[in-house]
Write a protein that holds these residues in place. Structure first.
Motif, mmCIF file in Angstrom:
data_model
loop_
_atom_site.group_PDB
_atom_site.id
_atom_site.type_symbol
_atom_site.label_atom_id
_atom_site.label_comp_id
_atom_site.label_asym_id
_atom_site.label_seq_id
_atom_site.Cartn_x
_atom_site.Cartn_y
_atom_site.Cartn_z
ATOM 1 N N GLN A 44 47.721 44.231 40.402
ATOM 2 C CA GLN A 44 47.033 44.639 38.949
ATOM 3 C C GLN A 44 48.114 45.003 37.913
ATOM 4 O OE1 GLN A 44 43.811 46.986 40.049
ATOM 5 N NE2 GLN A 44 42.329 45.064 40.193
ATOM 6 N N ALA A 45 48.729 46.196 38.463
ATOM 7 C CA ALA A 45 49.908 46.452 37.618
ATOM 8 C C ALA A 45 51.011 45.611 37.382
ATOM 9 C CB ALA A 45 50.674 47.889 38.474
ATOM 10 N N PHE A 46 51.469 44.754 38.337
ATOM 11 C CA PHE A 46 52.285 43.752 37.963
ATOM 12 C C PHE A 46 52.040 42.688 37.277
ATOM 13 C CE2 PHE A 46 54.502 39.788 39.078
ATOM 14 C CZ PHE A 46 55.824 40.133 38.896
ATOM 15 N N ALA A 47 50.660 42.466 37.125
ATOM 16 C CA ALA A 47 49.950 41.369 36.268
ATOM 17 C C ALA A 47 50.120 42.021 34.861
ATOM 18 C CB ALA A 47 48.595 41.099 36.469
ATOM 19 N N ARG A 48 49.730 43.283 34.439
ATOM 20 C CA ARG A 48 49.932 43.551 33.409
ATOM 21 C C ARG A 48 51.206 43.789 32.902
ATOM 22 N NH1 ARG A 48 46.289 47.251 35.732
ATOM 23 N NH2 ARG A 48 48.027 48.755 36.126
#
Length: 71
Positions: free
Chosen positions: A66-70
């Motif tokens: 999720q952090a990488f997608a953001r």
């Protein structure tokens, strides 16, 4: 944080490698809590880091993804 890990992060963050390869740098260490994030994540409920303090658990990979997608 192990000193050798900090050296690797500093090198990558410096932009030399990322700039040479024309890729962005995502700092996985930065998504964890300050101090010894791996240990804090391993002790979290549910655990986000495996007992080896190297690999994420399924829940940890979800948080990381999720952090990488953001990013």
């Amino acid at each position: 944080m192990p000193p050798s890990l900090q050296q690797a992060i500093d090198y990558h963050r410096s932009g030399k490698l990322a700039e040479a390869e024309r890729i962005p740098f995502f700092d996985w260490w930065a998504i964890m809590p300050a101090g010894c994030g791996a240990s804090r994540w391993a002790d979290a409920a549910p655990p986000l880091m495996a007992k080896d303090r190297v690999h994420f658990t399924r829940a940890g990979y979800r948080v990381g993804g999720q952090a990488f997608a953001r990013f």
